[in-house]
Design a protein around this motif. Structure first.
Motif, mmCIF file in Angstrom:
data_model
loop_
_atom_site.group_PDB
_atom_site.id
_atom_site.type_symbol
_atom_site.label_atom_id
_atom_site.label_comp_id
_atom_site.label_asym_id
_atom_site.label_seq_id
_atom_site.Cartn_x
_atom_site.Cartn_y
_atom_site.Cartn_z
ATOM 1 N N SER A 1 -21.286 -6.821 -6.775
ATOM 2 C CA SER A 1 -20.743 -8.164 -6.562
ATOM 3 C C SER A 1 -19.248 -8.132 -6.262
ATOM 4 C CB SER A 1 -21.008 -9.033 -7.796
ATOM 5 O OG SER A 1 -20.391 -8.461 -8.952
ATOM 6 N N VAL B 1 -15.940 -9.879 -3.220
ATOM 7 C CA VAL B 1 -14.794 -10.645 -3.705
ATOM 8 C C VAL B 1 -13.512 -10.096 -3.081
ATOM 9 C CG1 VAL B 1 -13.484 -11.347 -5.746
ATOM 10 C CG2 VAL B 1 -15.976 -11.132 -5.874
ATOM 11 N N TRP B 2 -12.725 -10.974 -2.493
ATOM 12 C CA TRP B 2 -11.504 -10.556 -1.812
ATOM 13 C C TRP B 2 -10.546 -9.818 -2.734
ATOM 14 C CZ3 TRP B 2 -8.893 -9.204 2.190
ATOM 15 C CH2 TRP B 2 -7.502 -9.271 2.210
ATOM 16 N N GLN B 3 -10.438 -10.265 -3.988
ATOM 17 C CA GLN B 3 -9.489 -9.665 -4.913
ATOM 18 C C GLN B 3 -9.758 -8.183 -5.156
ATOM 19 O OE1 GLN B 3 -6.956 -12.189 -4.796
ATOM 20 N NE2 GLN B 3 -6.584 -11.036 -6.697
#
Length: 449
Positions: free
Chosen positions: A229, A233-235
């Motif tokens: 996942s 997520v960009w982070q």
């Protein structure tokens, strides 16, 4: 001074440095040896434009591939720090992100490579024969680009985990296959310049597949699971992309300097561009050998910073720096005393030999000047301090430009003097930033950039 002597005498640090550096030197040297074999095989064909085509075509390909060097350097720093924390999940994520970036960038560069090469050749103004053979060589080499970029990510990841044996296996296998196929395709099958390119493509894919297979065993030492996942997520991508962005800008500026040497050499004639290529093979041999020690600095300094161990950081730098200086002196003496043999081995075209002999003194001086930038690169990469590397390289190029402009009147002498000056400025800008970070305790208190 007494602390430096104490650090130099620390035997465990010497063992750690050479446990990483020795395999990396062996594997790194195999890279310029391939270029050396390419030049030697093609250099004994009858025409200078054939050797020139390999030099220019390889320069075009190297400009694209080495500009993506952040795939290795960025991966090494993050993997080293994750290994220092014993974070198996982070190591898996870094590996997968590096491979996905390599695949995506290879697709983009493959599409851009053909039109960009046409523009570059237009500015070089090569002879018709050189232009035709260069295009054939370069277009064939592009088929190996996905494998080459994947190998960058794999080698960087293995090095970050202080596993130097896997990169040794990958690079030695790749380059031995390249050498054997080069001799077979060019001499045995008489495929000429295109045969040399085909050999490289097959070798690059062989090395990448071997590297993927070796990751299975390496991951067993660091238990953990991939957090799938997180890849959406960009982070989770932001730190790696930020470091890679800065290293990319730095690498692009660096490769532009090397590429402009080829461009200017081509404008001075087929014999000059071929002679410069033979001399740069000597620089590549030196740089890749000294990079073995710089790679040890990357892994050990990254691990020390991850573990917040100031003593280990300082000792790693002192020991690796001392050995780097000794090695650079050895290469300088080698090229000074046996440089003519090095050139004669690569070609029997007399016009190319005579041209190369004139500029041999520059090659002998280069190792003593360039060694410091290689060592400092290792420190900044291990610390994931890519922003400082980027700023230092851009400042170096800006400072160099006015000198290079005025030195054009000296022809190829001016080109080599500009290159020496570039290496001096590169070391000074990195050294100044390293001292500033030391005084401000930035190696440990700052965030990765």
């Amino acid at each position: 001074m007494s602390s430096l002597i104490t650090d130099w005498r620390d035997r465990p640090t010497h063992r750690k440095v050479w446990a990483l550096a020795a395999p990396m030197i062996l594997s790194n040297i195999s890279v310029p040896l391939v270029a050396l074999v390419d030049s030697t095989v093609i250099g004994h064909l009858p025409h200078a434009h054939q050797l020139g085509a390999v030099a220019v075509g390889a320069s075009l390909y190297t400009f694209l591939a080495w500009a993506m060097g952040f795939l290795r350097m960025g991966t090494t720093g993050f993997a080293a720090q994750a290994a220092g924390r014993s974070d198996g999940a982070a190591l898996r994520q870094i590996l997968l992100q590096g491979l996905l970036l390599a695949l995506g960038l290879a697709v983009v560069l493959g599409g851009l490579g053909v039109p960009l090469s046409g523009v570059a050749l237009h500015f070089m103004q090569p002879s018709a024969e050189l232009d035709q053979l260069t295009r054939a060589f370069f277009h064939t080499r592009l088929f190996g680009l996905p494998a080459a970029l994947a190998t960058y990510a794999l080698v960087g990841w293995f090095l970050g985990t202080q596993n130097a044996r896997a990169p040794l296996a990958i690079l030695l296998s790749t380059n031995l296959i390249n050498i054997v196929l080069n001799l077979w395709f060019v001499i045995g099958l008489d495929w000429g310049v295109v045969g040399s390119a085909r050999a490289s493509v097959i070798a690059e894919w062989s090395g990448a597949l071997l590297g993927l297979w070796l990751t299975r065993k390496a991951l067993r030492a660091y238990p953990g699971q991939i957090i799938w996942s997180a890849l959406r997520v960009w982070q989770s991508w932001r730190p790696l992309l930020a470091v890679n962005r800065d290293i990319f800008i730095r690498s692009l500026a660096l490769q532009s300097v090397f590429f402009l040497i080829t461009v200017q050499g081509a404008r001075l004639g087929d014999a000059t561009v071929a002679a410069n290529a033979l001399l740069l093979n000597g620089l590549l041999l030196t740089a890749h050998a000294l990079d073995g020690l710089a790679h040890a600095v990357e892994a050990l300094c990254g691990h020390a910073i991850g573990a917040r161990d100031r003593l280990a950081l300082r000792r790693s730098l002192v020991v690796a720096g001392g050995w780097s200086l000794i090695a650079s002196l050895g290469f300088a003496v080698l090229f000074l005393l046996a440089g003519h043999l090095f050139i004669e081995m690569q070609t029997d075209i007399q016009s190319v030999r005579d041209t190369a002999f004139v500029y041999l003194p520059y090659l002998a001086v280069l190792p003593l000047i360039a060694v410091w930038s290689y060592l400092l690169d290792g420190l900044f990469i291990g610390a994931t301090r890519a922003r400082e590397m980027r700023n230092g390289m851009l400042l170096t190029v800006l400072l160099l430009l006015p000198f290079a402009w005025f030195l054009q009147a000296l022809g190829n002498h001016g080109l080599w003097i500009s290159f020496l000056l570039f290496m001096v400025l590169r070391s000074l800008t990195l050294g100044a930033q390293a001292l500033w970070l030391k005084r401000s305790d930035g190696w440990f208190s700052g965030k990765a950039h």
